[in-house]
Design a protein around this motif. Structure first.
Motif, PDB file in Angstrom:
ATOM      1  N   GLY A   5       0.794  -1.258  -0.076  1.00 24.81           N
ATOM      2  CA  GLY A   5       0.186   0.037  -0.081  1.00 24.81           C
ATOM      3  C   GLY A   5       0.915   1.397  -0.088  1.00 24.81           C
ATOM      4  N   GLN A   6       2.052   1.156  -0.127  1.00 24.48           N
ATOM      5  CA  GLN A   6       2.933   2.302  -0.134  1.00 24.48           C
ATOM      6  C   GLN A   6       3.876   2.534  -1.251  1.00 24.48           C
ATOM      7  OE1 GLN A   6       2.911   4.713   2.377  1.00 24.48           O
ATOM      8  NE2 GLN A   6       1.340   3.366   3.317  1.00 24.48           N
ATOM      9  N   PRO A   7       4.118   3.755  -1.617  1.00 23.90           N
ATOM     10  CA  PRO A   7       5.033   3.737  -2.950  1.00 23.90           C
ATOM     11  C   PRO A   7       6.574   3.092  -2.689  1.00 23.90           C
ATOM     12  CG  PRO A   7       4.180   6.037  -2.209  1.00 23.90           C
ATOM     13  CD  PRO A   7       3.756   5.036  -1.225  1.00 23.90           C
ATOM     14  N   ASP A   8       7.115   2.850  -3.686  1.00 25.68           N
ATOM     15  CA  ASP A   8       8.343   2.197  -3.564  1.00 25.68           C
ATOM     16  C   ASP A   8       9.413   3.321  -2.906  1.00 25.68           C
ATOM     17  OD1 ASP A   8       7.403   0.006  -4.769  1.00 25.68           O
ATOM     18  OD2 ASP A   8       8.480   0.375  -6.595  1.00 25.68           O
ATOM     19  N   GLU A   9      10.233   2.762  -2.042  1.00 26.24           N
ATOM     20  CA  GLU A   9      11.264   3.697  -1.425  1.00 26.24           C
ATOM     21  C   GLU A   9      12.622   3.028  -2.144  1.00 26.24           C
ATOM     22  OE1 GLU A   9      10.586   4.767   3.043  1.00 26.24           O
ATOM     23  OE2 GLU A   9      10.418   2.655   2.602  1.00 26.24           O
TER      24      GLU A   9
END
Length: 369
Positions: A90-94
């Motif tokens: 659920g999060q953008p790639d880091e």
């Protein structure tokens, strides 16, 4: 006596970047600082138990790449930084940058240490800047063709009026027609000079290569060129590889090479002609084909096509000026990337320029834990 060990341990604990020491002989993390908990959201005391899950968050496209890097690093054969992506549900790639260090003791124990820091904001800024530059350069190139064509037409009309007006036009009218023709010539030259200067300035800047997906970075200028095809009165199409292909590129320079090759195709392809760009995988490389059905390149010119100030210079079909530097600069940029550029041109078949660029070096696949 000053306790250097305690001092450096305190410094490591205070560092905002993750610092670690890995015992490759025993396959366990011997030390990680508290930044591990802030940056990677783990528990310092549980790092060895959490390592498999952490590695499981690697972006699928980065796993074999990091495995190759790990193998080289564990043999002391590499000291370059590496950039990889971590995923979270659920999060953008880091994006993270790993700076390595290798040490083998007299007893044979191998220690791998390094720092890891989050570079997501920097990568996003760079990607946005590359996106803007690619769109800008493609748009400028399309507009230059449209504006140049309009000024060339004005020049031609002025020449026609000078010859056709009967009786002979008076002195003032001749002066006005001369001004119209010379202004049009100067305007076309200024437009093309500006585009050439932009290309040369980009090509001559310092090389900055990043591991990128070719389809993503070349798709941007190609999409812009496709949107601008109505300005050039040509049929333009392109295709990209279905699967990701990664190469170490200076995005701006390679995009400029592509735009320059399309620009050349436009110059020597009649109105309503077809220009096609195909980006496809090759053995250990990516191939970019720029194909047109325009006028062929004379056989005697082809050996000199990529020379600086080449004798193969010739004006475009609409009178476009050429400096003889464009293809030479393209060749230089491609060779900086350890690639090749070639051309095939035959009567009735137009021309095909092909650029081959090596894929990111990945030799085999080994486990990273």
């Amino acid at each position: 006596m000053f306790d250097f060990a305690s001092f450096f341990l305190e410094q490591a604990e205070a560092n905002a970047r993750v610092q670690f020491v890995y015992n490759l002989t025993d396959h366990h993390v011997a030390f990680v600082n508290t930044a591990y908990e802030r940056v990677l959201h783990g528990t310092q005391a549980q790092v060895n138990n959490e390592l498999p899950a952490l590695l499981g968050r690697l972006h699928p496209d980065d796993r074999v790449y990091l495995a190759h890097y790990w193998r080289m690093w564990s043999k002391g054969l590499i000291s370059d930084e590496v950039e990889v992506r971590l995923q979270s549900p659920g999060q953008p790639d880091e994006w993270f940058c790993l700076t390595p260090y290798y040490r083998k003791t007299a007893s044979g124990t191998v220690w791998l240490s390094g720092t890891l820091h989050n570079i997501t904001v920097t990568k996003q800024y760079q990607q946005n800047a590359d996106l803007f530059n690619s769109r800008k350069n493609a748009t400028l190139d399309m507009l230059s063709h449209d504006l140049s064509g309009a000024f060339i037409m004005v020049e031609q009309i002025a020449d026609y009026l000078r010859q056709e007006i009967k009786p002979e036009p008076d002195g003032e009218m001749l002066k006005m027609l001369d001004v119209l023709a010379s202004t049009s010539q100067d305007s076309v030259k200024m437009i093309r000079d500006l585009i050439n200067l932009e290309f040369l300035a980009s090509a001559n800047s310092a090389l900055k290569r990043d591991r990128v997906n070719i389809g993503d970075v070349l798709g941007v200028p190609l999409e812009q060129l496709e949107h601008g095809q109505r300005l050039t009165r040509h049929h333009f199409s392109y295709s990209l590889p279905a699967a990701p292909l990664y190469a170490d590129l200076d995005v701006n320079k390679v995009a400029q090479v592509l735009i320059n090759l399309v620009n050349n195709a436009i110059k020597f392809t009649p109105d309503a002609g077809t220009i096609t760009v195909r980006v496809e995988p090759g053995p250990g490389c990516v191939r970019v084909h720029v194909i047109d059905d325009g006028i062929r390149i004379p056989l005697e010119m082809q050996p000199y096509l990529f020379d600086r100030f080449t004798r193969a210079r010739r004006p475009g079909l609409r009178g476009e000026h050429t400096t003889g530097l464009g293809l030479a600069t393209c060749k230089t940029v491609v060779e900086w990337h350890r690639g090749t550029i070639s051309v095939v041109s035959a009567e009735g078949q137009g021309s095909t320029f092909t650029v081959e660029l090596p894929l990111s070096e990945v030799i085999g696949s080994v486990p990273v834990a």
